[in-house]
Design a protein around this motif. Structure first.
Motif, PDB file in Angstrom:
ATOM      1  N   LYS A   2       0.847  -1.188   0.000  1.00 37.19           N
ATOM      2  CA  LYS A   2       0.000   0.000   0.000  1.00 37.19           C
ATOM      3  C   LYS A   2       0.887   1.244   0.000  1.00 37.19           C
ATOM      4  O   LYS A   2       1.839   1.344   0.766  1.00 37.19           O
ATOM      5  CB  LYS A   2      -0.893  -0.005   1.239  1.00 37.19           C
ATOM      6  N   TYR A   3       0.565   2.196  -0.886  1.00 37.43           N
ATOM      7  CA  TYR A   3       1.328   3.430  -1.005  1.00 37.43           C
ATOM      8  C   TYR A   3       0.413   4.622  -0.748  1.00 37.43           C
ATOM      9  O   TYR A   3      -0.728   4.641  -1.192  1.00 37.43           O
ATOM     10  CB  TYR A   3       1.937   3.561  -2.404  1.00 37.43           C
ATOM     11  N   ALA A  17       4.290  13.922  -1.938  1.00 41.29           N
ATOM     12  CA  ALA A  17       5.161  12.916  -1.357  1.00 41.29           C
ATOM     13  C   ALA A  17       4.468  11.568  -1.479  1.00 41.29           C
ATOM     14  O   ALA A  17       3.250  11.469  -1.330  1.00 41.29           O
ATOM     15  CB  ALA A  17       5.454  13.222   0.112  1.00 41.29           C
ATOM     16  N   VAL A  18       5.262  10.537  -1.767  1.00 38.71           N
ATOM     17  CA  VAL A  18       4.761   9.166  -1.829  1.00 38.71           C
ATOM     18  C   VAL A  18       5.505   8.356  -0.778  1.00 38.71           C
ATOM     19  O   VAL A  18       6.735   8.378  -0.727  1.00 38.71           O
ATOM     20  CB  VAL A  18       4.971   8.548  -3.231  1.00 38.71           C
ATOM     21  N   LEU A  19       4.730   7.662   0.062  1.00 37.44           N
ATOM     22  CA  LEU A  19       5.304   6.826   1.119  1.00 37.44           C
ATOM     23  C   LEU A  19       4.805   5.398   0.965  1.00 37.44           C
ATOM     24  O   LEU A  19       3.671   5.175   0.532  1.00 37.44           O
ATOM     25  CB  LEU A  19       4.898   7.355   2.496  1.00 37.44           C
ATOM     26  N   ASP A  20       5.652   4.447   1.373  1.00 34.24           N
ATOM     27  CA  ASP A  20       5.202   3.060   1.379  1.00 34.24           C
ATOM     28  C   ASP A  20       4.506   2.754   2.702  1.00 34.24           C
ATOM     29  O   ASP A  20       4.373   3.632   3.560  1.00 34.24           O
ATOM     30  CB  ASP A  20       6.359   2.092   1.089  1.00 34.24           C
ATOM     31  N   SER A  21       4.065   1.523   2.870  1.00 33.94           N
ATOM     32  CA  SER A  21       3.297   1.169   4.064  1.00 33.94           C
ATOM     33  C   SER A  21       4.135   1.205   5.343  1.00 33.94           C
ATOM     34  O   SER A  21       3.593   1.222   6.443  1.00 33.94           O
ATOM     35  CB  SER A  21       2.658  -0.212   3.903  1.00 33.94           C
ATOM     36  N   LEU A  26       9.375   7.514  -0.699  1.00 31.99           N
ATOM     37  CA  LEU A  26       9.868   7.020  -1.973  1.00 31.99           C
ATOM     38  C   LEU A  26      10.050   8.137  -2.989  1.00 31.99           C
ATOM     39  O   LEU A  26      10.851   8.021  -3.914  1.00 31.99           O
ATOM     40  CB  LEU A  26       8.897   5.984  -2.538  1.00 31.99           C
ATOM     41  N   PHE A  27       9.294   9.201  -2.823  1.00 36.94           N
ATOM     42  CA  PHE A  27       9.353  10.334  -3.742  1.00 36.94           C
ATOM     43  C   PHE A  27       8.848  11.571  -3.018  1.00 36.94           C
ATOM     44  O   PHE A  27       7.878  11.498  -2.269  1.00 36.94           O
ATOM     45  CB  PHE A  27       8.462  10.076  -4.974  1.00 36.94           C
ATOM     46  N   SER A  28       9.477  12.694  -3.261  1.00 38.89           N
ATOM     47  CA  SER A  28       8.940  13.980  -2.807  1.00 38.89           C
ATOM     48  C   SER A  28       9.508  15.074  -3.699  1.00 38.89           C
ATOM     49  O   SER A  28      10.634  14.980  -4.184  1.00 38.89           O
ATOM     50  CB  SER A  28       9.273  14.260  -1.337  1.00 38.89           C
ATOM     51  N   ASP A  29       8.683  16.070  -3.927  1.00 44.88           N
ATOM     52  CA  ASP A  29       9.101  17.205  -4.746  1.00 44.88           C
ATOM     53  C   ASP A  29       8.089  18.325  -4.542  1.00 44.88           C
ATOM     54  O   ASP A  29       6.990  18.096  -4.031  1.00 44.88           O
ATOM     55  CB  ASP A  29       9.149  16.806  -6.221  1.00 44.88           C
ATOM     56  N   TYR A  30       8.470  19.522  -4.936  1.00 43.50           N
ATOM     57  CA  TYR A  30       7.539  20.638  -4.895  1.00 43.50           C
ATOM     58  C   TYR A  30       7.897  21.614  -5.999  1.00 43.50           C
ATOM     59  O   TYR A  30       9.028  21.631  -6.497  1.00 43.50           O
ATOM     60  CB  TYR A  30       7.542  21.342  -3.539  1.00 43.50           C
ATOM     61  N   TYR A  49       5.337   9.244 -11.244  1.00 47.48           N
ATOM     62  CA  TYR A  49       5.050   8.063 -12.056  1.00 47.48           C
ATOM     63  C   TYR A  49       6.301   7.598 -12.791  1.00 47.48           C
ATOM     64  O   TYR A  49       6.587   6.396 -12.855  1.00 47.48           O
ATOM     65  CB  TYR A  49       3.929   8.365 -13.049  1.00 47.48           C
ATOM     66  N   LYS A  50       7.051   8.542 -13.344  1.00 45.89           N
ATOM     67  CA  LYS A  50       8.275   8.206 -14.072  1.00 45.89           C
ATOM     68  C   LYS A  50       9.281   7.510 -13.157  1.00 45.89           C
ATOM     69  O   LYS A  50       9.970   6.582 -13.565  1.00 45.89           O
ATOM     70  CB  LYS A  50       8.880   9.470 -14.671  1.00 45.89           C
ATOM     71  N   GLN A  51       9.352   7.949 -11.910  1.00 46.34           N
ATOM     72  CA  GLN A  51      10.307   7.367 -10.958  1.00 46.34           C
ATOM     73  C   GLN A  51       9.806   6.055 -10.369  1.00 46.34           C
ATOM     74  O   GLN A  51      10.591   5.118 -10.183  1.00 46.34           O
ATOM     75  CB  GLN A  51      10.592   8.357  -9.828  1.00 46.34           C
ATOM     76  N   LEU A  52       8.501   5.951 -10.076  1.00 49.03           N
ATOM     77  CA  LEU A  52       7.982   4.814  -9.323  1.00 49.03           C
ATOM     78  C   LEU A  52       7.235   3.792 -10.169  1.00 49.03           C
ATOM     79  O   LEU A  52       7.004   2.673  -9.716  1.00 49.03           O
ATOM     80  CB  LEU A  52       7.052   5.310  -8.209  1.00 49.03           C
ATOM     81  N   GLY A  53       6.808   4.175 -11.349  1.00 48.44           N
ATOM     82  CA  GLY A  53       6.046   3.262 -12.188  1.00 48.44           C
ATOM     83  C   GLY A  53       4.580   3.234 -11.796  1.00 48.44           C
ATOM     84  O   GLY A  53       4.087   4.109 -11.082  1.00 48.44           O
ATOM     85  N   ASN A  54       3.906   2.206 -12.262  1.00 44.30           N
ATOM     86  CA  ASN A  54       2.464   2.078 -12.088  1.00 44.30           C
ATOM     87  C   ASN A  54       2.153   1.427 -10.737  1.00 44.30           C
ATOM     88  O   ASN A  54       2.130   0.202 -10.633  1.00 44.30           O
ATOM     89  CB  ASN A  54       1.877   1.269 -13.240  1.00 44.30           C
ATOM     90  N   ILE A  55       1.928   2.240  -9.719  1.00 46.56           N
ATOM     91  CA  ILE A  55       1.566   1.737  -8.397  1.00 46.56           C
ATOM     92  C   ILE A  55       0.222   2.342  -7.985  1.00 46.56           C
ATOM     93  O   ILE A  55      -0.142   3.417  -8.449  1.00 46.56           O
ATOM     94  CB  ILE A  55       2.649   2.051  -7.332  1.00 46.56           C
ATOM     95  N   GLU A  56      -0.496   1.634  -7.138  1.00 49.57           N
ATOM     96  CA  GLU A  56      -1.781   2.143  -6.641  1.00 49.57           C
ATOM     97  C   GLU A  56      -1.535   3.060  -5.462  1.00 49.57           C
ATOM     98  O   GLU A  56      -0.910   2.673  -4.478  1.00 49.57           O
ATOM     99  CB  GLU A  56      -2.668   0.979  -6.216  1.00 49.57           C
ATOM    100  N   LEU A  57      -2.035   4.294  -5.567  1.00 42.27           N
ATOM    101  CA  LEU A  57      -1.827   5.301  -4.531  1.00 42.27           C
ATOM    102  C   LEU A  57      -3.133   5.622  -3.830  1.00 42.27           C
ATOM    103  O   LEU A  57      -4.196   5.635  -4.435  1.00 42.27           O
ATOM    104  CB  LEU A  57      -1.285   6.593  -5.166  1.00 42.27           C
ATOM    105  N   HIS A  58      -3.017   5.922  -2.543  1.00 38.04           N
ATOM    106  CA  HIS A  58      -4.150   6.362  -1.723  1.00 38.04           C
ATOM    107  C   HIS A  58      -3.868   7.806  -1.327  1.00 38.04           C
ATOM    108  O   HIS A  58      -3.012   8.062  -0.487  1.00 38.04           O
ATOM    109  CB  HIS A  58      -4.305   5.446  -0.498  1.00 38.04           C
ATOM    110  N   PRO A  59      -4.567   8.773  -1.963  1.00 34.33           N
ATOM    111  CA  PRO A  59      -4.222  10.186  -1.768  1.00 34.33           C
ATOM    112  C   PRO A  59      -4.822  10.819  -0.522  1.00 34.33           C
ATOM    113  O   PRO A  59      -5.901  10.440  -0.051  1.00 34.33           O
ATOM    114  CB  PRO A  59      -4.796  10.859  -3.014  1.00 34.33           C
ATOM    115  N   THR A  60      -4.104  11.804  -0.020  1.00 39.52           N
ATOM    116  CA  THR A  60      -4.558  12.709   1.019  1.00 39.52           C
ATOM    117  C   THR A  60      -4.178  14.116   0.583  1.00 39.52           C
ATOM    118  O   THR A  60      -3.053  14.337   0.150  1.00 39.52           O
ATOM    119  CB  THR A  60      -3.896  12.401   2.373  1.00 39.52           C
ATOM    120  N   VAL A  61      -5.108  15.049   0.684  1.00 38.20           N
ATOM    121  CA  VAL A  61      -4.871  16.412   0.208  1.00 38.20           C
ATOM    122  C   VAL A  61      -5.025  17.397   1.366  1.00 38.20           C
ATOM    123  O   VAL A  61      -5.957  17.300   2.158  1.00 38.20           O
ATOM    124  CB  VAL A  61      -5.865  16.793  -0.911  1.00 38.20           C
TER     125      VAL A  61
END
Length: 64
Positions: A2-3, A17-21, A26-30, A49-61
């Motif tokens: 889960k990401y 930012a993308v975090l693993d479980s 795994l990724f952050s930028d602004y 996406y370019k860095q991590l590929g096709n993964i399922e993300l659960h967003p929070t805004v």
């Protein structure tokens, strides 16, 4: 695995930012959005996406 995708849209920047479980970042930028929030967010998501590929993300805004 889960990401999580965190998105913060502020008055001048968009941050992502993308975090693993295990809460490893795994990724952050602004980028400054210059009032073009949607395009800036799309650019950042393409970078992730370019860095991590096709993964399922659960967003929070957050943001102002």
């Amino acid at each position: 695995m889960k990401y999580s995708l965190g998105i913060d849209i502020g008055s001048t920047t968009v941050k992502v930012a993308v975090l693993d479980s295990n809460h490893n970042m795994l990724f952050s930028d602004y980028e400054r959005h210059f009032a073009n929030i949607q395009e800036t967010l799309a650019d950042l998501l393409r970078k992730a996406y370019k860095q991590l590929g096709n993964i399922e993300l659960h967003p929070t805004v957050t943001g102002s």
